[in-house]
Motif scaffolding. Structure first.
Motif, PDB file in Angstrom:
ATOM      1  N   SER A 279       0.833  -1.199   0.000  1.00 12.61           N
ATOM      2  CA  SER A 279       0.000   0.000   0.000  1.00 12.61           C
ATOM      3  C   SER A 279       0.868   1.249   0.000  1.00 12.61           C
ATOM      4  CB  SER A 279      -0.905   0.001   1.236  1.00 12.61           C
ATOM      5  OG  SER A 279      -0.124   0.065   2.412  1.00 12.61           O
ATOM      6  N   ALA A 280       0.181   2.405  -0.004  1.00 13.50           N
ATOM      7  CA  ALA A 280       0.902   3.676   0.066  1.00 13.50           C
ATOM      8  C   ALA A 280       1.610   3.817   1.409  1.00 13.50           C
ATOM      9  CB  ALA A 280      -0.073   4.832  -0.152  1.00 13.50           C
ATOM     10  N   VAL A 281       1.014   3.299   2.468  1.00 10.31           N
ATOM     11  CA  VAL A 281       1.657   3.347   3.783  1.00 10.31           C
ATOM     12  C   VAL A 281       2.914   2.480   3.786  1.00 10.31           C
ATOM     13  CG1 VAL A 281       1.351   2.893   6.245  1.00 10.31           C
ATOM     14  CG2 VAL A 281      -0.553   3.794   4.895  1.00 10.31           C
ATOM     15  N   ALA A 282       2.852   1.336   3.118  1.00  9.61           N
ATOM     16  CA  ALA A 282       4.034   0.482   3.016  1.00  9.61           C
ATOM     17  C   ALA A 282       5.150   1.191   2.246  1.00  9.61           C
ATOM     18  CB  ALA A 282       3.677  -0.834   2.345  1.00  9.61           C
ATOM     19  N   CYS A 283       4.777   1.924   1.200  1.00 10.49           N
ATOM     20  CA  CYS A 283       5.782   2.702   0.454  1.00 10.49           C
ATOM     21  C   CYS A 283       6.403   3.778   1.333  1.00 10.49           C
ATOM     22  CB  CYS A 283       5.141   3.333  -0.772  1.00 10.49           C
ATOM     23  SG  CYS A 283       4.617   2.152  -2.034  1.00 10.49           S
ATOM     24  N   LEU A 284       5.583   4.419   2.157  1.00 16.35           N
ATOM     25  CA  LEU A 284       6.105   5.431   3.074  1.00 16.35           C
ATOM     26  C   LEU A 284       7.054   4.806   4.090  1.00 16.35           C
ATOM     27  CD1 LEU A 284       6.140   8.318   4.175  1.00 16.35           C
ATOM     28  CD2 LEU A 284       4.061   7.777   5.481  1.00 16.35           C
ATOM     29  N   LEU A 285       6.710   3.616   4.580  1.00 14.79           N
ATOM     30  CA  LEU A 285       7.601   2.905   5.500  1.00 14.79           C
ATOM     31  C   LEU A 285       8.937   2.586   4.836  1.00 14.79           C
ATOM     32  CD1 LEU A 285       5.464   0.309   7.501  1.00 14.79           C
ATOM     33  CD2 LEU A 285       6.882   2.138   8.426  1.00 14.79           C
ATOM     34  N   ALA A 286       8.878   2.167   3.569  1.00 10.90           N
ATOM     35  CA  ALA A 286      10.114   1.862   2.853  1.00 10.90           C
ATOM     36  C   ALA A 286      10.991   3.101   2.701  1.00 10.90           C
ATOM     37  CB  ALA A 286       9.779   1.272   1.477  1.00 10.90           C
ATOM     38  N   LEU A 287      10.378   4.237   2.391  1.00 11.03           N
ATOM     39  CA  LEU A 287      11.137   5.483   2.268  1.00 11.03           C
ATOM     40  C   LEU A 287      11.760   5.886   3.600  1.00 11.03           C
ATOM     41  CD1 LEU A 287       8.800   7.591  -0.051  1.00 11.03           C
ATOM     42  CD2 LEU A 287      10.941   6.457  -0.675  1.00 11.03           C
ATOM     43  N   LEU A 288      10.977   5.760   4.677  1.00 12.23           N
ATOM     44  CA  LEU A 288      11.505   6.112   5.999  1.00 12.23           C
ATOM     45  C   LEU A 288      12.611   5.159   6.418  1.00 12.23           C
ATOM     46  CD1 LEU A 288       8.202   6.994   7.905  1.00 12.23           C
ATOM     47  CD2 LEU A 288      10.025   8.573   7.277  1.00 12.23           C
ATOM     48  N   GLY A 289      12.443   3.876   6.124  1.00 11.30           N
ATOM     49  CA  GLY A 289      13.486   2.911   6.477  1.00 11.30           C
ATOM     50  C   GLY A 289      14.776   3.139   5.717  1.00 11.30           C
ATOM     51  N   GLY A 290      14.656   3.370   4.392  1.00 10.55           N
ATOM     52  CA  GLY A 290      15.857   3.656   3.616  1.00 10.55           C
ATOM     53  C   GLY A 290      16.515   4.956   4.030  1.00 10.55           C
ATOM     54  N   GLY A 291      15.698   5.985   4.311  1.00 11.07           N
ATOM     55  CA  GLY A 291      16.259   7.246   4.800  1.00 11.07           C
ATOM     56  C   GLY A 291      16.949   7.097   6.134  1.00 11.07           C
ATOM     57  N   GLY A 292      16.409   6.203   6.970  1.00 13.01           N
ATOM     58  CA  GLY A 292      17.061   5.953   8.261  1.00 13.01           C
ATOM     59  C   GLY A 292      18.442   5.360   8.107  1.00 13.01           C
ATOM     60  N   GLY A 293      18.606   4.453   7.141  1.00  8.06           N
ATOM     61  CA  GLY A 293      19.932   3.895   6.893  1.00  8.06           C
ATOM     62  C   GLY A 293      20.935   4.948   6.454  1.00  8.06           C
ATOM     63  N   LEU A 294      20.482   5.869   5.608  1.00  5.47           N
ATOM     64  CA  LEU A 294      21.360   6.961   5.173  1.00  5.47           C
ATOM     65  C   LEU A 294      21.727   7.877   6.339  1.00  5.47           C
ATOM     66  CD1 LEU A 294      19.509   7.872   1.857  1.00  5.47           C
ATOM     67  CD2 LEU A 294      21.672   6.626   2.060  1.00  5.47           C
ATOM     68  N   LEU A 295      20.747   8.174   7.206  1.00  4.23           N
ATOM     69  CA  LEU A 295      21.004   9.062   8.338  1.00  4.23           C
ATOM     70  C   LEU A 295      21.921   8.404   9.368  1.00  4.23           C
ATOM     71  CD1 LEU A 295      17.472  10.630   8.886  1.00  4.23           C
ATOM     72  CD2 LEU A 295      19.534  11.813   8.121  1.00  4.23           C
ATOM     73  N   VAL A 296      21.780   7.106   9.571  1.00  2.00           N
ATOM     74  CA  VAL A 296      22.680   6.406  10.485  1.00  2.00           C
ATOM     75  C   VAL A 296      24.123   6.512   9.992  1.00  2.00           C
ATOM     76  CG1 VAL A 296      23.366   4.105  11.286  1.00  2.00           C
ATOM     77  CG2 VAL A 296      20.988   4.823  11.471  1.00  2.00           C
ATOM     78  N   ALA A 297      24.316   6.318   8.690  1.00  2.00           N
ATOM     79  CA  ALA A 297      25.675   6.425   8.135  1.00  2.00           C
ATOM     80  C   ALA A 297      26.233   7.826   8.307  1.00  2.00           C
ATOM     81  CB  ALA A 297      25.652   6.025   6.662  1.00  2.00           C
ATOM     82  N   LEU A 298      25.412   8.840   8.051  1.00  2.00           N
ATOM     83  CA  LEU A 298      25.867  10.224   8.226  1.00  2.00           C
ATOM     84  C   LEU A 298      26.172  10.521   9.690  1.00  2.00           C
ATOM     85  CD1 LEU A 298      23.529  12.247   5.835  1.00  2.00           C
ATOM     86  CD2 LEU A 298      25.993  11.898   5.608  1.00  2.00           C
ATOM     87  N   THR A 299      25.342  10.002  10.591  1.00  2.00           N
ATOM     88  CA  THR A 299      25.571  10.240  12.023  1.00  2.00           C
ATOM     89  C   THR A 299      26.892   9.634  12.470  1.00  2.00           C
ATOM     90  OG1 THR A 299      23.182  10.232  12.416  1.00  2.00           O
ATOM     91  CG2 THR A 299      24.609   9.943  14.321  1.00  2.00           C
ATOM     92  N   VAL A 300      27.153   8.406  12.042  1.00  2.99           N
ATOM     93  CA  VAL A 300      28.409   7.747  12.413  1.00  2.99           C
ATOM     94  C   VAL A 300      29.601   8.483  11.811  1.00  2.99           C
ATOM     95  CG1 VAL A 300      29.739   5.626  12.160  1.00  2.99           C
ATOM     96  CG2 VAL A 300      27.324   5.505  12.757  1.00  2.99           C
ATOM     97  N   LYS A 301      29.432   9.004  10.598  1.00  7.27           N
ATOM     98  CA  LYS A 301      30.532   9.720   9.941  1.00  7.27           C
ATOM     99  C   LYS A 301      30.800  11.058  10.622  1.00  7.27           C
ATOM    100  CE  LYS A 301      33.420  10.660   6.513  1.00  7.27           C
ATOM    101  NZ  LYS A 301      34.660   9.893   6.264  1.00  7.27           N
ATOM    102  N   ILE A 302      29.743  11.800  10.921  1.00  9.72           N
ATOM    103  CA  ILE A 302      29.901  13.143  11.481  1.00  9.72           C
ATOM    104  C   ILE A 302      30.148  13.094  12.985  1.00  9.72           C
ATOM    105  CG2 ILE A 302      28.741  15.356  11.845  1.00  9.72           C
ATOM    106  CD1 ILE A 302      27.278  14.927   9.238  1.00  9.72           C
ATOM    107  N   ALA A 303      29.417  12.227  13.689  1.00  6.37           N
ATOM    108  CA  ALA A 303      29.556  12.128  15.149  1.00  6.37           C
ATOM    109  C   ALA A 303      30.271  10.820  15.483  1.00  6.37           C
ATOM    110  CB  ALA A 303      28.187  12.225  15.815  1.00  6.37           C
ATOM    111  N   ASP A 304      29.595   9.902  16.150  1.00 12.38           N
ATOM    112  CA  ASP A 304      30.148   8.590  16.431  1.00 12.38           C
ATOM    113  C   ASP A 304      29.011   7.628  16.740  1.00 12.38           C
ATOM    114  OD1 ASP A 304      29.662   8.524  19.425  1.00 12.38           O
ATOM    115  OD2 ASP A 304      31.008  10.243  19.333  1.00 12.38           O
ATOM    116  N   SER A 305      29.358   6.355  16.907  1.00 10.25           N
ATOM    117  CA  SER A 305      28.341   5.320  17.092  1.00 10.25           C
ATOM    118  C   SER A 305      27.639   5.427  18.434  1.00 10.25           C
ATOM    119  CB  SER A 305      28.986   3.931  16.956  1.00 10.25           C
ATOM    120  OG  SER A 305      30.106   3.804  17.817  1.00 10.25           O
TER     121      SER A 305
END
Length: 362
Positions: A279-305
């Motif tokens: 559904s459209a909600v499932a698509c939104l979940l996929a976008l949020l999940g993929g965006g979360g992976g990108l943000l985790v990588a940026l957080t680890v790069k800029i700050a730390d784990s």
């Protein structure tokens, strides 16, 4: 002449400013600044992902395959990383003709991310094995120990030094997360009698505990391992290259899992289309999940784990409060106390007045 020299000395004494001692606060410096935007975005992403997932599962009762949502999220992360790599190369004035060759080069040098994807796969298997053998409350409490495992491995594997104030804040963070999450599992209901309580096999329970503690340890190691890879001085890969590599292996692992589950499934009623009820909600979940992976990588790069765990833990509180007011989720004195403890722990960690211990030792 002697009087002139004496006057010059007095004037120098008066005009020379005295150096005032100001205690350093590395925690404040590590939070405020460019890191604050990424940490806030990561917290909001985790909050939004939790709210949308609860709305989809509990309110709408949608029947899509969660593995396909994760797969779609990795596809989004892969596409976004490719776009970021191309934009980065154009800013550097590199020819578009070499773009495909660069992606092939990045793919062939993805051994480190293959190891990380393998760790994530083992973690998923251990998580499924643990949740089948221990109850949800025990699993949730043990899962909060990922905060301490990340901090401990950060000090041993990355040679990072944390002050006693930060360790105390991390312990408070674990306690606060436990108080927030555990009451939401049972809704405050207890078995009415001993007959109603399910019997527990001690051997299976012990196996479940070993599985969850192993998964917790691997989670901390995966965080610090990824941080070491993306911050390596001799690493010529950008953060988008690493996200591209990790997304490739994640897509392969989710795809193989789905193929195996549909091919060897004994359930005759299982839908043949893996994207059934998407559904459209499932698509939104996929976008949020993929965006979360990108943000985790940026957080680890800029700050730390370790700072990453603070943002994710704070998201547990914000998602719980938002779920109560938007979706009618539970909120009582225990959950409110846990939320307050988490907030204080994050502030204690961020505003740690202790000097830099690593600099003091050197």
């Amino acid at each position: 002449e002697a009087l002139v020299k004496e006057a010059d000395v007095e004037m120098a004494t008066v005009t020379t400013p005295r150096k005032c001692y100001r205690p350093r606060s590395d925690g404040v410096a590590s939070v405020f600044g460019p890191k604050l935007c990424v940490l806030t975005a990561l917290m909001l992403q985790n909050t939004g992902y939790t709210l949308v997932r609860r709305y989809s599962m509990a309110s709408l009762r949608e029947k899509y395959d969660p593995q396909m949502v994760l797969l779609a999220g990795e596809v989004f992360k892969l596409v976004f990383s490719v776009g970021a790599i191309r934009s980065e190369r154009r800013e550097l004035g590199r020819a578009d003709e070499d773009f495909v060759a660069h992606l092939v080069h990045v793919t062939l040098r993805s051994g480190k991310m293959f190891a990380l994807a393998l760790i994530y796969g083992v973690m998923n298997v251990l998580s499924y094995a643990a949740i089948r053998r221990v109850d949800a409350a025990v699993f949730t409490v043990c899962a909060q120990l990922k905060i301490l495992s990340t901090a401990t491995l950060s000090t041993t594997y990355l040679r990072r030094t944390l002050s006693p104030v930060k360790w105390r804040a991390l312990l408070q963070l674990v306690l606060g997360c436990v108080l927030v999450t555990v009451p939401q599992l049972s809704g405050g209901e207890a078995p009415s009698s001993e007959e109603d309580a399910p019997s527990v096999d001690p051997v299976q329970f012990a196996v479940g505990l070993v599985a969850v503690f192993t998964e917790v340890t691997l989670s901390g190691f995966a965080s610090v391992y990824f941080e070491k890879v993306v911050k390596a001085a001799d690493d010529k890969m950008t953060i988008w290259d690493r996200n591209f590599q990790l997304a490739l292996y994640s897509i392969a692992s989710y795809g193989l899992y789905e193929l195996g589950s549909t091919t060897f499934s004994a359930d005759p009623n299982q839908p043949g289309n893996p994207f059934h009820d998407f559904s459209a909600v499932a698509c939104l979940l996929a976008l949020l999940g993929g965006g979360g992976g990108l943000l985790v990588a940026l957080t680890v790069k800029i700050a730390d784990s370790v700072v990453k765990t603070l943002a994710i833990s704070a998201a547990i509180v914000t998602s719980t409060l938002a779920s109560h007011y938007l979706l009618g989720g539970p909120l009582d004195l225990v959950i409110g106390t846990g939320a307050a403890i988490v907030a204080l722990a994050v502030l204690n960690y961020a505003f740690d007045p202790s000097p830099n211990l690593a600099a003091a030792k050197s």
